[in-house]
Design a protein around this motif. Sequence first.
Motif, PDB file in Angstrom:
ATOM      1  N   GLU A  79       0.842  -1.206   0.000  1.00  0.00           N
ATOM      2  CA  GLU A  79       0.000   0.000   0.000  1.00  0.00           C
ATOM      3  C   GLU A  79       0.877   1.255   0.000  1.00  0.00           C
ATOM      4  OE1 GLU A  79      -2.908   0.140   3.091  1.00  0.00           O
ATOM      5  OE2 GLU A  79      -3.825   1.957   2.257  1.00  0.00           O
ATOM      6  N   LYS A  80       1.917   1.217   0.775  1.00  0.00           N
ATOM      7  CA  LYS A  80       2.817   2.373   0.843  1.00  0.00           C
ATOM      8  C   LYS A  80       3.438   2.635  -0.540  1.00  0.00           C
ATOM      9  CE  LYS A  80       7.392   2.825   2.671  1.00  0.00           C
ATOM     10  NZ  LYS A  80       7.934   1.905   1.727  1.00  0.00           N
ATOM     11  N   ASP A  81       3.923   1.569  -1.196  1.00  0.00           N
ATOM     12  CA  ASP A  81       4.545   1.755  -2.510  1.00  0.00           C
ATOM     13  C   ASP A  81       3.514   2.136  -3.572  1.00  0.00           C
ATOM     14  OD1 ASP A  81       7.019   1.381  -1.489  1.00  0.00           O
ATOM     15  OD2 ASP A  81       7.331  -0.641  -2.272  1.00  0.00           O
ATOM     16  N   ALA A  82       2.284   1.643  -3.426  1.00  0.00           N
ATOM     17  CA  ALA A  82       1.230   2.040  -4.372  1.00  0.00           C
ATOM     18  C   ALA A  82       0.896   3.522  -4.192  1.00  0.00           C
ATOM     19  CB  ALA A  82      -0.012   1.183  -4.161  1.00  0.00           C
ATOM     20  N   GLU A  83       0.833   3.988  -2.964  1.00  0.00           N
ATOM     21  CA  GLU A  83       0.559   5.421  -2.745  1.00  0.00           C
ATOM     22  C   GLU A  83       1.707   6.273  -3.284  1.00  0.00           C
ATOM     23  OE1 GLU A  83      -2.177   6.613  -2.360  1.00  0.00           O
ATOM     24  OE2 GLU A  83      -3.390   5.191  -1.236  1.00  0.00           O
ATOM     25  N   PHE A  84       2.890   5.739  -3.235  1.00  0.00           N
ATOM     26  CA  PHE A  84       4.039   6.445  -3.825  1.00  0.00           C
ATOM     27  C   PHE A  84       3.817   6.626  -5.335  1.00  0.00           C
ATOM     28  CE2 PHE A  84       7.777   5.549  -6.419  1.00  0.00           C
ATOM     29  CZ  PHE A  84       8.472   6.737  -6.239  1.00  0.00           C
ATOM     30  N   VAL A  85       3.374   5.557  -6.007  1.00  0.00           N
ATOM     31  CA  VAL A  85       3.123   5.658  -7.461  1.00  0.00           C
ATOM     32  C   VAL A  85       1.992   6.653  -7.715  1.00  0.00           C
ATOM     33  CG1 VAL A  85       2.405   4.386  -9.541  1.00  0.00           C
ATOM     34  CG2 VAL A  85       4.012   3.341  -7.925  1.00  0.00           C
ATOM     35  N   ASN A  86       0.925   6.558  -6.913  1.00  0.00           N
ATOM     36  CA  ASN A  86      -0.186   7.509  -7.070  1.00  0.00           C
ATOM     37  C   ASN A  86       0.307   8.957  -6.982  1.00  0.00           C
ATOM     38  OD1 ASN A  86      -2.373   5.744  -7.394  1.00  0.00           O
ATOM     39  ND2 ASN A  86      -2.642   5.475  -5.191  1.00  0.00           N
ATOM     40  N   ALA A  87       1.232   9.202  -6.065  1.00  0.00           N
ATOM     41  CA  ALA A  87       1.671  10.578  -5.821  1.00  0.00           C
ATOM     42  C   ALA A  87       2.738  11.057  -6.799  1.00  0.00           C
ATOM     43  CB  ALA A  87       2.203  10.698  -4.387  1.00  0.00           C
ATOM     44  N   GLU A  88       3.635  10.152  -7.215  1.00  0.00           N
ATOM     45  CA  GLU A  88       4.835  10.620  -7.925  1.00  0.00           C
ATOM     46  C   GLU A  88       4.937  10.199  -9.380  1.00  0.00           C
ATOM     47  OE1 GLU A  88       6.944  12.635  -6.549  1.00  0.00           O
ATOM     48  OE2 GLU A  88       6.286  12.468  -4.458  1.00  0.00           O
ATOM     49  N   ALA A  89       4.230   9.131  -9.767  1.00  0.00           N
ATOM     50  CA  ALA A  89       4.479   8.577 -11.103  1.00  0.00           C
ATOM     51  C   ALA A  89       3.205   8.599 -11.951  1.00  0.00           C
ATOM     52  CB  ALA A  89       5.049   7.169 -10.971  1.00  0.00           C
ATOM     53  N   ASP A  90       3.234   7.920 -13.094  1.00  0.00           N
ATOM     54  CA  ASP A  90       2.129   8.043 -14.058  1.00  0.00           C
ATOM     55  C   ASP A  90       1.355   6.756 -14.276  1.00  0.00           C
ATOM     56  OD1 ASP A  90       2.921  10.758 -14.686  1.00  0.00           O
ATOM     57  OD2 ASP A  90       4.645   9.846 -15.672  1.00  0.00           O
ATOM     58  N   LEU A  91       1.997   5.611 -14.088  1.00  0.00           N
ATOM     59  CA  LEU A  91       1.360   4.314 -14.351  1.00  0.00           C
ATOM     60  C   LEU A  91       1.882   3.300 -13.348  1.00  0.00           C
ATOM     61  CD1 LEU A  91       2.125   3.865 -18.180  1.00  0.00           C
ATOM     62  CD2 LEU A  91      -0.097   4.412 -17.225  1.00  0.00           C
ATOM     63  N   PHE A  92       1.092   2.246 -13.137  1.00  0.00           N
ATOM     64  CA  PHE A  92       1.569   1.077 -12.395  1.00  0.00           C
ATOM     65  C   PHE A  92       1.971   0.033 -13.430  1.00  0.00           C
ATOM     66  CE2 PHE A  92      -1.142   3.044  -9.264  1.00  0.00           C
ATOM     67  CZ  PHE A  92      -0.570   2.711  -8.035  1.00  0.00           C
ATOM     68  N   HIS A  93       3.237  -0.360 -13.489  1.00  0.00           N
ATOM     69  CA  HIS A  93       3.637  -1.430 -14.398  1.00  0.00           C
ATOM     70  C   HIS A  93       3.612  -2.751 -13.627  1.00  0.00           C
ATOM     71  CE1 HIS A  93       5.631  -3.111 -17.962  1.00  0.00           C
ATOM     72  NE2 HIS A  93       6.362  -3.826 -17.106  1.00  0.00           N
ATOM     73  N   LEU A  94       2.824  -3.706 -14.122  1.00  0.00           N
ATOM     74  CA  LEU A  94       2.614  -4.969 -13.407  1.00  0.00           C
ATOM     75  C   LEU A  94       3.172  -6.118 -14.241  1.00  0.00           C
ATOM     76  CD1 LEU A  94      -1.110  -4.321 -12.346  1.00  0.00           C
ATOM     77  CD2 LEU A  94       0.990  -3.676 -11.148  1.00  0.00           C
ATOM     78  N   ASP A  95       4.205  -6.765 -13.740  1.00  0.00           N
ATOM     79  CA  ASP A  95       4.873  -7.849 -14.468  1.00  0.00           C
ATOM     80  C   ASP A  95       4.289  -9.192 -14.072  1.00  0.00           C
ATOM     81  OD1 ASP A  95       6.993  -6.573 -16.053  1.00  0.00           O
ATOM     82  OD2 ASP A  95       7.630  -5.819 -14.092  1.00  0.00           O
ATOM     83  N   ILE A  96       3.635  -9.832 -15.032  1.00  0.00           N
ATOM     84  CA  ILE A  96       2.980 -11.117 -14.756  1.00  0.00           C
ATOM     85  C   ILE A  96       3.803 -12.225 -15.425  1.00  0.00           C
ATOM     86  CG2 ILE A  96       0.799 -12.398 -14.928  1.00  0.00           C
ATOM     87  CD1 ILE A  96       0.552  -9.712 -13.382  1.00  0.00           C
ATOM     88  N   MET A  97       4.407 -13.090 -14.611  1.00  0.00           N
ATOM     89  CA  MET A  97       5.310 -14.144 -15.120  1.00  0.00           C
ATOM     90  C   MET A  97       4.811 -15.508 -14.680  1.00  0.00           C
ATOM     91  SD  MET A  97       8.925 -12.469 -14.064  1.00  0.00           S
ATOM     92  CE  MET A  97       9.306 -10.737 -14.353  1.00  0.00           C
ATOM     93  N   ASP A  98       4.954 -16.475 -15.596  1.00  0.00           N
ATOM     94  CA  ASP A  98       4.320 -17.781 -15.343  1.00  0.00           C
ATOM     95  C   ASP A  98       5.288 -18.937 -15.115  1.00  0.00           C
ATOM     96  OD1 ASP A  98       5.390 -18.116 -17.862  1.00  0.00           O
ATOM     97  OD2 ASP A  98       3.523 -18.764 -18.807  1.00  0.00           O
ATOM     98  N   GLY A  99       6.596 -18.676 -15.123  1.00  0.00           N
ATOM     99  CA  GLY A  99       7.541 -19.769 -14.937  1.00  0.00           C
ATOM    100  C   GLY A  99       7.646 -20.679 -16.153  1.00  0.00           C
ATOM    101  N   SER A 100       7.026 -20.275 -17.269  1.00  0.00           N
ATOM    102  CA  SER A 100       7.046 -21.093 -18.470  1.00  0.00           C
ATOM    103  C   SER A 100       7.557 -20.267 -19.651  1.00  0.00           C
ATOM    104  CB  SER A 100       5.637 -21.631 -18.724  1.00  0.00           C
ATOM    105  OG  SER A 100       5.641 -22.461 -19.836  1.00  0.00           O
ATOM    106  N   PHE A 101       6.904 -19.164 -19.927  1.00  0.00           N
ATOM    107  CA  PHE A 101       7.423 -18.263 -20.967  1.00  0.00           C
ATOM    108  C   PHE A 101       8.736 -17.641 -20.495  1.00  0.00           C
ATOM    109  CE2 PHE A 101       7.743 -14.009 -22.915  1.00  0.00           C
ATOM    110  CZ  PHE A 101       7.945 -14.434 -24.217  1.00  0.00           C
ATOM    111  N   VAL A 102       8.819 -17.367 -19.213  1.00  0.00           N
ATOM    112  CA  VAL A 102      10.060 -16.871 -18.600  1.00  0.00           C
ATOM    113  C   VAL A 102      10.403 -17.774 -17.405  1.00  0.00           C
ATOM    114  CG1 VAL A 102       9.898 -14.437 -19.294  1.00  0.00           C
ATOM    115  CG2 VAL A 102       8.701 -15.203 -17.236  1.00  0.00           C
ATOM    116  N   PRO A 103      11.681 -17.835 -17.060  1.00  0.00           N
ATOM    117  CA  PRO A 103      12.060 -18.767 -15.973  1.00  0.00           C
ATOM    118  C   PRO A 103      11.854 -18.176 -14.586  1.00  0.00           C
ATOM    119  CG  PRO A 103      14.000 -17.792 -16.966  1.00  0.00           C
ATOM    120  CD  PRO A 103      12.837 -17.217 -17.705  1.00  0.00           C
TER     121      PRO A 103
END
Length: 229
Positions: A17-41
Amino acid sequence: MTLIAPSMLSADFLHLEKDAEFVNAEADLFHLDIMDGSFVPNISYGFPVVEALARIARKPMDAHLMIVSPEKYVRRFAEAGVRMLSIHYEAAGGRTGEIIDLIRSCGMKAGVAVNPDIPAEKLFPYVGKADFFLIMSVFAGFGGQKFMENSYERIASLREAVDKEGRHCDDTERWFTEDCGCLVEVDGGVSPANAGRLARAGADILVAGSSVFRAEDPAAAVRAMRSAI
Ligand code: DX5
Ligand code: ZN
């Protein structure tokens, strides 16, 4: 305007929550990396985290799918509140165009990502169709890797193709609500040291994980990137 998208992969998951509020206050987007252990290790996180973030995110969520069969999950990401969804060209099995259509039909901006070993030219056929492209400047799978210097050229050649088709959009705010062109995003090893050159090469969105969240002062790191672009 060049957008700054902190990658939540490097956030403090005990204090998300703290880091999300940081993005809300200071940045423009939330980049969310979704990895499956198959396409990437590597395996990152999935819907419980994305849905929790959606409850407090006041900046758009940009999900980067590093998974096989991405088409299976497109609708679910839309339902979770994601506004930008990118899939890997390498994971699309020749169905990139179809998956772009599916993402757009779910009301999201559709992106196509490529690893550093895929020529940028492979993306040219989608310039008239995709809403954004994600040029990986490291191999997908892990945060904290070293930026690959050939990324500037890759971004510039893709950006040239986008401009040639009259598809570039300068108004990123309008881009979220209208069909007004195609943005270029870069991801991997981005920091205040290379942000200026990346923006000049044609990047519209800078994804940064460790250079922001591992900085002593993350807000100062974002400000340093903004003043470089
Ligand atoms: C890597 C991910 C990146 C990663 C970036 O596969 O796509 O978004 O979190 O992290 P840094 O900025 O540390 O290279
Ligand atoms: Zn990413």
